[in-house]
Design a protein around this motif. Structure first.
Motif, PDB file in Angstrom:
ATOM      1  N   THR A 193      52.229-138.448  37.675  1.00  0.00           N
ATOM      2  CA  THR A 193      51.313-138.054  38.759  1.00  0.00           C
ATOM      3  C   THR A 193      51.047-139.242  39.670  1.00  0.00           C
ATOM      4  OG1 THR A 193      49.110-138.505  37.830  1.00  0.00           O
ATOM      5  CG2 THR A 193      50.156-136.421  37.201  1.00  0.00           C
ATOM      6  N   ASN A 194      50.673-138.928  40.907  1.00  0.00           N
ATOM      7  CA  ASN A 194      50.518-139.975  41.918  1.00  0.00           C
ATOM      8  C   ASN A 194      49.385-140.948  41.591  1.00  0.00           C
ATOM      9  OD1 ASN A 194      48.534-138.051  42.343  1.00  0.00           O
ATOM     10  ND2 ASN A 194      49.132-137.577  44.446  1.00  0.00           N
ATOM     11  N   ASP A 195      48.282-140.450  41.032  1.00  0.00           N
ATOM     12  CA  ASP A 195      47.153-141.327  40.717  1.00  0.00           C
ATOM     13  C   ASP A 195      47.522-142.349  39.642  1.00  0.00           C
ATOM     14  OD1 ASP A 195      45.816-139.728  42.472  1.00  0.00           O
ATOM     15  OD2 ASP A 195      44.742-138.584  40.944  1.00  0.00           O
ATOM     16  N   VAL A 196      48.152-141.886  38.569  1.00  0.00           N
ATOM     17  CA  VAL A 196      48.521-142.783  37.474  1.00  0.00           C
ATOM     18  C   VAL A 196      49.523-143.833  37.957  1.00  0.00           C
ATOM     19  CG1 VAL A 196      49.559-142.929  35.183  1.00  0.00           C
ATOM     20  CG2 VAL A 196      48.059-141.013  35.743  1.00  0.00           C
TER      21      VAL A 196
ATOM     22  N   ASN B  46      44.195-132.332  50.175  1.00  0.00           N
ATOM     23  CA  ASN B  46      45.178-131.259  49.990  1.00  0.00           C
ATOM     24  C   ASN B  46      44.964-130.426  48.733  1.00  0.00           C
ATOM     25  OD1 ASN B  46      45.988-133.337  48.302  1.00  0.00           O
ATOM     26  ND2 ASN B  46      47.973-133.650  49.290  1.00  0.00           N
ATOM     27  N   VAL B  47      44.268-130.965  47.731  1.00  0.00           N
ATOM     28  CA  VAL B  47      44.023-130.159  46.525  1.00  0.00           C
ATOM     29  C   VAL B  47      42.999-129.049  46.798  1.00  0.00           C
ATOM     30  CG1 VAL B  47      43.275-130.179  44.137  1.00  0.00           C
ATOM     31  CG2 VAL B  47      44.676-132.050  44.998  1.00  0.00           C
ATOM     32  N   PRO B  48      41.804-129.365  47.354  1.00  0.00           N
ATOM     33  CA  PRO B  48      40.891-128.269  47.712  1.00  0.00           C
ATOM     34  C   PRO B  48      41.484-127.318  48.734  1.00  0.00           C
ATOM     35  CG  PRO B  48      39.723-130.361  47.698  1.00  0.00           C
ATOM     36  CD  PRO B  48      41.179-130.676  47.571  1.00  0.00           C
ATOM     37  N   ALA B  49      42.282-127.846  49.670  1.00  0.00           N
ATOM     38  CA  ALA B  49      42.923-126.971  50.663  1.00  0.00           C
ATOM     39  C   ALA B  49      43.856-125.981  49.981  1.00  0.00           C
ATOM     40  CB  ALA B  49      43.688-127.819  51.682  1.00  0.00           C
ATOM     41  N   THR B  50      44.586-126.441  48.974  1.00  0.00           N
ATOM     42  CA  THR B  50      45.482-125.548  48.233  1.00  0.00           C
ATOM     43  C   THR B  50      44.699-124.469  47.505  1.00  0.00           C
ATOM     44  OG1 THR B  50      47.027-127.385  47.908  1.00  0.00           O
ATOM     45  CG2 THR B  50      47.307-125.460  46.496  1.00  0.00           C
ATOM     46  N   ILE B  51      43.613-124.871  46.860  1.00  0.00           N
ATOM     47  CA  ILE B  51      42.785-123.906  46.123  1.00  0.00           C
ATOM     48  C   ILE B  51      42.255-122.826  47.060  1.00  0.00           C
ATOM     49  CG2 ILE B  51      40.648-123.640  44.800  1.00  0.00           C
ATOM     50  CD1 ILE B  51      41.104-126.489  43.752  1.00  0.00           C
TER      51      ILE B  51
ATOM     52  N   GLY C  46      50.349-132.609  54.113  1.00  0.00           N
ATOM     53  CA  GLY C  46      48.964-132.916  54.436  1.00  0.00           C
ATOM     54  C   GLY C  46      48.403-134.112  53.707  1.00  0.00           C
ATOM     55  N   GLY C  47      49.096-134.601  52.685  1.00  0.00           N
ATOM     56  CA  GLY C  47      48.653-135.804  51.994  1.00  0.00           C
ATOM     57  C   GLY C  47      48.805-137.053  52.826  1.00  0.00           C
ATOM     58  N   PHE C  48      49.671-137.013  53.843  1.00  0.00           N
ATOM     59  CA  PHE C  48      49.790-138.127  54.778  1.00  0.00           C
ATOM     60  C   PHE C  48      48.697-137.991  55.843  1.00  0.00           C
ATOM     61  CE2 PHE C  48      54.176-137.227  53.279  1.00  0.00           C
ATOM     62  CZ  PHE C  48      54.427-138.424  52.641  1.00  0.00           C
ATOM     63  N   GLY C  49      48.618-138.932  56.749  1.00  0.00           N
ATOM     64  CA  GLY C  49      47.663-138.814  57.844  1.00  0.00           C
ATOM     65  C   GLY C  49      46.344-139.492  57.533  1.00  0.00           C
TER      66      GLY C  49
ATOM     67  N   LEU D 270      43.690-137.742  47.605  1.00  0.00           N
ATOM     68  CA  LEU D 270      42.817-138.636  46.851  1.00  0.00           C
ATOM     69  C   LEU D 270      43.552-139.906  46.428  1.00  0.00           C
ATOM     70  CD1 LEU D 270      40.851-136.093  44.619  1.00  0.00           C
ATOM     71  CD2 LEU D 270      40.209-137.062  46.828  1.00  0.00           C
ATOM     72  N   ALA D 271      44.887-139.828  46.346  1.00  0.00           N
ATOM     73  CA  ALA D 271      45.670-141.026  46.012  1.00  0.00           C
ATOM     74  C   ALA D 271      45.504-142.100  47.079  1.00  0.00           C
ATOM     75  CB  ALA D 271      47.142-140.651  45.854  1.00  0.00           C
ATOM     76  N   ASN D 272      45.361-141.700  48.345  1.00  0.00           N
ATOM     77  CA  ASN D 272      45.138-142.673  49.413  1.00  0.00           C
ATOM     78  C   ASN D 272      43.876-143.479  49.142  1.00  0.00           C
ATOM     79  OD1 ASN D 272      47.324-141.459  50.683  1.00  0.00           O
ATOM     80  ND2 ASN D 272      46.059-140.203  52.020  1.00  0.00           N
ATOM     81  N   LEU D 273      42.832-142.782  48.784  1.00  0.00           N
ATOM     82  CA  LEU D 273      41.552-143.433  48.525  1.00  0.00           C
ATOM     83  C   LEU D 273      41.642-144.391  47.342  1.00  0.00           C
ATOM     84  CD1 LEU D 273      38.533-143.680  49.141  1.00  0.00           C
ATOM     85  CD2 LEU D 273      38.159-141.699  47.667  1.00  0.00           C
TER      86      LEU D 273
END
Length: 369
Positions: A97-100, A296-301, A320-323, A329-332
């Motif tokens: 996963t991106n966070d890990v 993008n996760v809440p948007a998907t839900i 949508g994860g870019f921008g 959340l990985a950006n943060l």
């Protein structure tokens, strides 16, 4: 610990902004604080807590210094080192996963700054973009893909095949950018860098704690897993617990509550109900735009209640994860770990053009796939 924590809270302008947004939203939606704890994804909060403890433990053990020295001896110029780190971040994100992936590569990148002259902030920005690009390939690369995969009914290989064109395009773009943004110049080593002292006992303990925590996550006992490793660190190396950036958790909690308040706005509800009637191009732009502001996760839900979990939606929410910073959340996580205020605006110098390019190229690939 209270004084450093208070100082961190006072300096955290992004948290202040989230709190201001939350207070403003309370004037437009029903004020129900009792419902706010239910809006927080506690699994994410607990998982992040465990990962931050484990990463900080390895960092304070000095092992990243040892690994960094081996890397700078292997890669003699800036471009090769940057390309390797970006590819490593992307590859790790496909199955961890991106966070890990960020919890592994960003601390290592920060360590490299002690050993040689390299634009650390720029490299961390590219690593954040890399995990967004790499994680979109597999069903387990990020949370939105897990949701989409579960709803789509596709097999694991079929989902990868669906995402492959976009993933290849984004990674190719990122590597080209990396080639031009990092010069082919020799690495200059810091003359004052001393031989790394590290603590094998703490490293092996972190590995053991990691296995305990992952097992607890698999058994849906993440809170017990966090309690066990936190107790272990308090007994073995108390400074690990004291050194973690706990304010990051408050930022995530504030984001979850803000999103909960935002989706209650009547205007947003009317827009979402009309998404099922949108053209493909309209849905593409709507999903990307919504991701920019609520992640993008809440948007998907939200969108899964109105549109099918098809290729268009899967590609759009990953683009949508870019921008903007909230897009993923990985950006943060990446920018917070950098611990440098200048990186916040510099991130958008790369991420916004990447978003425009990804939106255009992605939709073109979708039409001609």
């Amino acid at each position: 610990m209270s004084i450093p924590l208070f100082r961190a809270l006072a300096r955290d302008h992004f948290l202040h902004l989230l709190l201001i947004i939350g207070v403003a939203l309370c004037f437009f939606v029903p004020f129900s604080p009792a419902r706010w704890p239910g809006a927080i994804d506690w699994h994410t909060i607990i998982t992040l807590s465990g990962l931050m403890l484990l990463t900080k433990g390895v960092e304070l053990s000095g092992y990243f210094d040892v690994l960094g020295r081996r890397m700078v001896r292997r890669f003699h110029n800036e471009r090769r080192l940057a390309m390797f780190m970006v590819l490593a971040a992307a590859l790790l994100s496909t199955f961890l996963t991106n966070d890990v992936a960020l919890f592994i590569v960003v601390p290592l990148t920060i360590t490299l700054k002690k050993l040689c002259e390299i634009p650390v902030n720029r490299l961390i920005i590219f690593e954040a973009l890399a995990v967004n690009a790499g994680s979109l390939l597999t069903p387990i690369g990020n949370p939105q893909n897990i949701l989409l995969w579960g709803r789509s009914g596709l097999s694991f290989p079929a989902f990868i095949w669906q995402m492959t064109p976009l993933a290849l395009a984004m990674m190719a773009t990122l590597l080209v950018l990396c080639w031009f943004c990092f010069p082919n110049k020799a690495l200059n080593y810091h003359s004052g860098a001393h031989t790394a002292d590290w603590q094998p006992r703490l490293v092996w303990s972190c590995l053991g704690f990691y296995l305990v925590f992952i097992t607890a996550l698999e058994l849906k006992q993440e809170l017990w897993g966090l309690a066990l490793i936190a107790t272990g660190f308090l007994l073995l190396a108390r400074r690990v617990v004291l050194s973690v950036d706990w304010t990051l958790l408050l930022v995530f909690i504030a984001m979850f509550i803000d999103v909960h308040l935002l989706i209650q706005l009547p205007a947003l509800h009317s827009v979402l109900t009309s998404t099922s009637q949108l053209s493909p191009s309209g849905l593409w732009l709507a999903a990307i735009g919504l991701s920019q502001f609520i992640s993008n996760v809440p948007a998907t839900i939200l969108l899964l209640n109105y549109v099918p979990p098809d290729t268009l939606l899967a590609w759009a929410v990953n683009v949508g994860g870019f921008g903007l910073l909230p897009g993923s959340l990985a950006n943060l996580i990446a920018l917070r770990m950098a611990n440098d205020r200048r990186i916040w605006w510099r991130f958008h110098l790369y991420s916004l053009p990447m978003l425009l390019w990804a939106a255009a190229v992605g939709y073109g690939l979708f039409l001609f796939r």
